[in-house]
Design an enzyme around this catalytic site. Structure first.
Site, mmCIF file in Angstrom:
data_model
loop_
_atom_site.group_PDB
_atom_site.id
_atom_site.type_symbol
_atom_site.label_atom_id
_atom_site.label_comp_id
_atom_site.label_asym_id
_atom_site.label_seq_id
_atom_site.Cartn_x
_atom_site.Cartn_y
_atom_site.Cartn_z
ATOM 1 C CB ILE A 186 -9.750 -5.554 -7.097
ATOM 2 C CG1 ILE A 186 -9.913 -5.705 -8.616
ATOM 3 C CG2 ILE A 186 -9.532 -6.930 -6.475
ATOM 4 C CD1 ILE A 186 -8.695 -6.292 -9.304
ATOM 5 C CB ALA A 187 -13.191 -5.561 -2.482
ATOM 6 C CG HIS A 223 -1.995 -1.085 1.089
ATOM 7 N ND1 HIS A 223 -3.203 -0.866 0.453
ATOM 8 C CD2 HIS A 223 -2.013 -2.371 1.493
ATOM 9 C CE1 HIS A 223 -3.919 -1.976 0.496
ATOM 10 N NE2 HIS A 223 -3.214 -2.906 1.108
ATOM 11 C CG ASP A 281 -5.356 -9.714 -0.175
ATOM 12 O OD1 ASP A 281 -5.758 -9.604 0.995
ATOM 13 O OD2 ASP A 281 -5.246 -8.746 -0.957
ATOM 14 C CG ASN A 323 -3.011 -6.482 -6.776
ATOM 15 O OD1 ASN A 323 -2.543 -7.609 -6.799
ATOM 16 N ND2 ASN A 323 -3.813 -6.036 -7.721
#
Length: 378
Positions: free
Chosen positions: A303-304, A191, A269, A215
């Site tokens: 996307i989650a 992140h 994930d 991601n």
């Protein structure tokens, strides 16, 4: 009880195999690995009928299962998650927690300190020291700049914390990475909007891995090299979500060729809705919609997380990259075990008695976990 798992191809680790071999488990440990397994004393023999005998899979990044969210489920529900994960060959796992406000997180960590689910390796804190430019589905209002006193407060509340995802470009992040590393916490980059050089600097301070490579991070751009470029240049372990949705298949293949099997860690994930039918659910304070198994934030389309099973990730990796069974074992057992310093991940005498039997499509046929038979469909 002495359990002999026999008549299969034993994948010892990422390099070695024994054709028509056997493994003996006793008192929660592997006590024998055999090519000639006649007249071995045991209480129970499992004939795997020429299928593959592997170390139990290790899941280091998942947020829940069957509607149970590690951020808000009852501790008793973690037993249900653990049992569900056995169906995909996962014999141990980390509970990944998304960002919450400070008081809530401390209370949550207090609960995990009391949790005694034996397959739970520990807690992975995905934040709160993350980039507001790369939040993914995190609650932006819960993100903050790195603070060692807050990090230490987390550790005081929960000795089960094993890893943290952090953005290394933030003020004081490098000091926190070094501090966490010196306390035995696996510090991963994610992140993050860091440059490649900042990734390399974070590695020198003790960072050990990259959280879900590609991601929610800066990318591999030829004039602005980001976290992805840093991953290629570094020696860091790299988590990879191989669900054919998060990352294009060509990129997965290119990653395998670029960094090799020794640094990839297969993960799911998974969001907490994994295992549920398509529909509308909640995750990390957002309404998410699952269509054909693909999860997105309904409002933004972001996307989650995934609904991927780890044995599916193994199958996809082999299909996409044409890699060997040994290569897959390296990425799903050996690497995460080495990354977290576990006595797992290989079929060796003295290692934990976690064994999974699969066919060539990675369908799970049997699981021996902690020295006991947990699943059997042979």
């Amino acid at each position: 009880m002495k359990i002999l798992i026999k008549n299969g191809t034993v994948i010892i680790d990422g390099c070695r195999r024994i054709e028509n071999g056997a493994v003996l488990v006793d008192d929660q440990k592997i006590v024998g690995v055999y090519k000639d397994y006649q007249n071995i004393d045991c209480d129970r023999a499992i004939d795997v009928q020429n299928h593959y005998i592997m170390p139990g899979f290790i899941e280091t990044h998942t947020h829940g299962d069957l509607g149970f969210d590690f951020n808000n489920c009852q501790m008793s529900d973690i037993y249900k998650i653990s049992d569900a994960l056995l169906d995909e060959g996962v014999t141990c796992f980390m509970a990944s927690l998304t960002c919450e406000n400070h008081e809530y997180m401390l209370n949550l960590l207090d609960e995990y300190e009391k949790c005694n689910v034996h397959n739970l390796l520990g807690v992975h804190l995905e934040g709160p020291f993350l980039s507001q430019e790369m939040p993914g589905v995190m609650k932006i209002e819960s993100l903050m700049l790195p603070q060692i006193d807050i990090f230490d407060e987390y550790l005081q509340h929960c000795s089960k914390i094993k890893s943290m995802t952090i953005a290394p470009e933030l003020d004081h992040a490098l000091e926190l990475i070094q501090h966490g590393h010196n306390k035995g916490i696996v510090m991963n980059i994610g992140h993050s909007n860091a440059s490649a050089s900042q990734v390399m600097e974070a590695q020198s301070y003790g960072a050990k891995g990259i959280t879900h490579l590609y991601n929610a991070m800066s990318q591999h751009l030829h004039r602005n090299p980001g976290v992805v470029t840093g991953a290629f240049l570094s020696d860091l372990y790299c988590e990879l979500i191989v669900d054919k949705f998060h990352i294009h298949e060509d990129v997965i293949q290119a990653t395998y060729r670029a960094i090799g099997k020794n640094r990839i860690v297969l993960i799911c994930d998974a969001n907490p809705c994994k295992g549920l039918k398509d529909g509308i659910y909640e995750f990390s304070g957002k309404e998410i919609e699952i269509i054909d198994g693909k999860a997105r934030v309904k409002e933004t389309g972001r996307i989650a997380g995934s609904t991927l099973r780890l044995n599916q990730a193994c199958r996809h990796m082999r299909e996409i990259c044409g890699c060997s069974m040994e290569d897959v074992v390296q990425m799903v057992t050996v690497n995460p075990a080495q990354m977290y310093g576990l006595n797992k991940g290989k079929i060796e005498v003295g290692y934990d008695g976690d064994i999974v039997v699969v066919n060539d499509q990675f369908d799970v046929l049997a699981v021996v976990n902690d020295g006991e038979i947990q699943k059997m469909s042979l």
